[in-house]
Scaffold this active site. Structure first.
Site, PDB file in Angstrom:
ATOM      1  CG  ASN A  10       7.888  -7.814   7.815  1.00 48.71           C
ATOM      2  OD1 ASN A  10       7.333  -8.805   7.322  1.00 48.71           O
ATOM      3  ND2 ASN A  10       7.456  -6.586   7.617  1.00 48.71           N
ATOM      4  NE  ARG A  92       3.381  -7.348   8.978  1.00 42.51           N
ATOM      5  CZ  ARG A  92       3.146  -7.160   7.687  1.00 42.51           C
ATOM      6  NH1 ARG A  92       4.104  -7.326   6.809  1.00 42.51           N
ATOM      7  NH2 ARG A  92       1.962  -6.779   7.284  1.00 42.51           N
ATOM      8  CG  HIS A 181      -2.106  -2.374   7.341  1.00 44.53           C
ATOM      9  ND1 HIS A 181      -2.893  -1.780   6.377  1.00 44.53           N
ATOM     10  CD2 HIS A 181      -1.017  -2.842   6.691  1.00 44.53           C
ATOM     11  CE1 HIS A 181      -2.294  -1.871   5.205  1.00 44.53           C
ATOM     12  NE2 HIS A 181      -1.156  -2.521   5.361  1.00 44.53           N
ATOM     13  CG  LEU A 210      -4.047   6.734   3.879  1.00 44.81           C
ATOM     14  CD1 LEU A 210      -4.362   8.160   3.435  1.00 44.81           C
ATOM     15  CD2 LEU A 210      -5.187   5.784   3.501  1.00 44.81           C
ATOM     16  NE  ARG A 242      -3.178  -6.254  -1.447  1.00 45.99           N
ATOM     17  CZ  ARG A 242      -2.478  -5.903  -0.365  1.00 45.99           C
ATOM     18  NH1 ARG A 242      -2.871  -4.893   0.391  1.00 45.99           N
ATOM     19  NH2 ARG A 242      -1.408  -6.574  -0.031  1.00 45.99           N
ATOM     20  CD  GLU A 385       3.367  -1.813  10.109  1.00 49.87           C
ATOM     21  OE1 GLU A 385       2.665  -2.804   9.899  1.00 49.87           O
ATOM     22  OE2 GLU A 385       3.825  -1.097   9.197  1.00 49.87           O
TER      23      GLU A 385
HETATM   24  P1  AMP Z   1       4.465   2.280   2.598  1.00 52.41           P
HETATM   25  O1  AMP Z   1       3.749   1.083   2.046  1.00 52.41           O
HETATM   26  O2  AMP Z   1       3.895   2.770   3.900  1.00 52.41           O
HETATM   27  O3  AMP Z   1       5.956   2.139   2.618  1.00 52.41           O
HETATM   28  O4  AMP Z   1       4.167   3.486   1.566  1.00 52.41           O
HETATM   29  C1  AMP Z   1       4.715   3.479   0.276  1.00 52.41           C
HETATM   30  C2  AMP Z   1       4.025   4.519  -0.566  1.00 52.41           C
HETATM   31  O5  AMP Z   1       4.098   5.804   0.056  1.00 52.41           O
HETATM   32  C3  AMP Z   1       4.653   4.745  -1.928  1.00 52.41           C
HETATM   33  O6  AMP Z   1       4.157   3.837  -2.872  1.00 52.41           O
HETATM   34  C4  AMP Z   1       4.240   6.157  -2.268  1.00 52.41           C
HETATM   35  O7  AMP Z   1       2.987   6.141  -2.931  1.00 52.41           O
HETATM   36  C5  AMP Z   1       4.007   6.820  -0.924  1.00 52.41           C
HETATM   37  N1  AMP Z   1       5.007   7.849  -0.616  1.00 52.41           N
HETATM   38  C6  AMP Z   1       6.242   7.699  -0.088  1.00 52.41           C
HETATM   39  N2  AMP Z   1       6.852   8.890   0.056  1.00 52.41           N
HETATM   40  C7  AMP Z   1       5.976   9.820  -0.383  1.00 52.41           C
HETATM   41  C8  AMP Z   1       6.017  11.252  -0.503  1.00 52.41           C
HETATM   42  N3  AMP Z   1       7.070  11.971  -0.123  1.00 52.41           N
HETATM   43  N4  AMP Z   1       4.914  11.855  -1.002  1.00 52.41           N
HETATM   44  C9  AMP Z   1       3.831  11.162  -1.380  1.00 52.41           C
HETATM   45  N5  AMP Z   1       3.744   9.812  -1.293  1.00 52.41           N
HETATM   46  C10 AMP Z   1       4.799   9.155  -0.808  1.00 52.41           C
END
Ligand code: AMP
Length: 404
Positions: A10, A92, A181, A210, A242, A385
């Site tokens: 990636n 990717r 995604h 999310l 964003r 992914e």
């Molecule tokens: P990703 O882009 O899927 O890696 O998600 C990253 C985001 O997940 C971070 O910016 C946090 O807002 C959220 N995140 C990660 N761990 C936690 C957690 N234990 N509780 C709540 N939000 C989390």
């Protein structure tokens, strides 16, 4: 002898994430990351399945150096790029436009087409291309497969994919909704069907990815019929940095009245909006901590995030007509019980409910969080992914006889 391992790359503008997967048993012999490529303080982190994790600091001026550093680390573990176990490299690629609806073995024509898509993906496709070209130079004989973030969404009907703007103008500039995604939405919708013990063809799912970037999709019988990101990943849900949906006239207003340039507005909406623009934090953990401590700005940011999410859940419920499951995934979706609870609060009339006890339990695998008698299943499904890219890559090289 045929290899069973796939190296997944990636490649971002200043980082390369990599995972070596063995398709025989789904194991990961090594994973790693090279960051701050071309910047000061470059760093490589490498974690073999058998052995200590290693970290290297030092200059990594470009992607060529990054992939060579990765290859050297893999070599030290006996997992080098020249290993006969390696069947292919899966890349990717963010934007495949309308042309790439499936994973594709890379040749010169495919590279040229990915390059032609740079105007609609100026931030991502150039870095993805650099990664592919560099990997190809290191192992010219090995199949390289491009797996596109947009591919899963190419099944969207025109009614969902077209913006209601002048058709000739839109077509001249390839303006339409592509969605992103896609590997995550594909993986999670399929895993949700598996969790329910049903075939993907029989299940309608709303997938809520999310993370720092966020998107929703409506998946009917395994095929995407709508998704919230559009021409670019800016449309849709409120994200970490964003804005998601806004009135497009906000942009003219900022130009005419705010005196801002197109580039400044691009940065504002992509980097300084969403949760970070609303409350100064984009990490949901920190936002929840502030909400619990009575911080009003954080509470408003949370409410705006949830309001938008709820609107998309309702919209996709209507698009699908019948919903069998809602699946939460990615950093926030997998980890934030308050987000899951708030997003579905008050939707019992739609058959949607979260069981407080199940929602609060932390776990690694896919799991249901709806009450046993719920009409619609609510699930937490960790996305993967890299596994999806490796699976698609391996299926392609196996079927096409491309295997070395
Ligand atoms: P990703 O882009 O899927 O890696 O998600 C990253 C985001 O997940 C971070 O910016 C946090 O807002 C959220 N995140 C990660 N761990 C936690 C957690 N234990 N509780 C709540 N939000 C989390």
């Amino acid at each position: 002898m045929t290899g069973t391992r796939v190296l997944v790359l990636n490649s971002g503008s200043s980082s390369v994430k990599y995972q070596l997967l063995d398709m025989r048993d789904g194991s990961r012999p090594a994973v790693g990351l090279v960051e701050r490529i071309g910047e000061s303080g470059s760093r490589l982190q490498h974690s073999p399945a058998h052995g200590e994790s290693r970290e290297r600091n030092g200059s990594v001026p470009d992607h060529d150096a990054a992939l060579k550093a990765m290859a050297a680390e893999l070599d030290r573990d006996g997992l080098g790029l020249d290993s006969p176990e390696l069947a292919a490299i899966g890349h990717r690629v963010v934007h495949g436009g309308l042309r790439f609806t499936e994973p594709t073995v890379v040749d010169d024509a495919v590279l040229a087409e990915i390059e032609r898509l740079i105007p609609v993906a100026p931030l991502h496709n150039p870095a993805n291309l650099t990664g592919i070209r560099t990997a190809r130079a290191l192992r010219p004989d090995l199949p390289q497969v491009a797996v596109f973030d947009t591919a899963f969404h190419t099944t969207m009907p025109e009614s969902a994919a077209r913006y209601a703007i002048d058709v000739e103008t839109a077509d001249a500039h390839r303006i339409r909704r592509y969605g992103f995604h896609g590997t995550s939405h594909a993986y999670v919708s399929r895993e949700t069907a598996r969790l329910l013990g049903r075939a993907p063809e029989d299940v309608n799912v709303i997938v809520l990815h999310l993370g720092n970037g966020a998107s929703a999709s409506a998946v009917r019988g395994g095929r995407c019929v709508d998704t919230s990101m559009g021409l670019t990943p800016l449309e849709g849900l409120v994200m970490g940095t964003r804005s998601g949906d806004t009135d497009p006239a906000v942009i003219f207003h900022l130009m005419r009245v705010g005196g801002m340039s197109a580039d400044e507005i691009d940065t504002l909406l992509n980097k300084r909006s969403g949760l970070i623009g609303l409350c100064g934090d984009n990490d949901m953990r920190e936002i929840r901590r502030r909400v619990d401590a009575g911080d009003e700005r954080a509470a408003l940011a949370f409410d705006i995030y949830i309001h938008r999410l709820k609107k998309y859940i309702g919209a996709y419920y209507a698009v699908l007509g019948r919903v069998d499951a809602v699946a939460f995934t990615a950093g926030v979706g997998e980890n934030s019980a308050p987000v899951r609870e708030a997003a579905l609060a008050g939707l019992e009339g739609l058959g949607l409910a979260v069981d407080g006890g199940l929602n609060a339990v932390r776990g690694d695998g896919a799991r249901l969080i709806s009450p046993a008698d719920a009409r619609v299943a609510v699930a937490v499904v960790p996305t993967d992914e890299e596994m999806e890219i490796a699976t698609q890559t391996y299926a392609l090289v196996k079927d096409s006889g491309n295997l070395t």
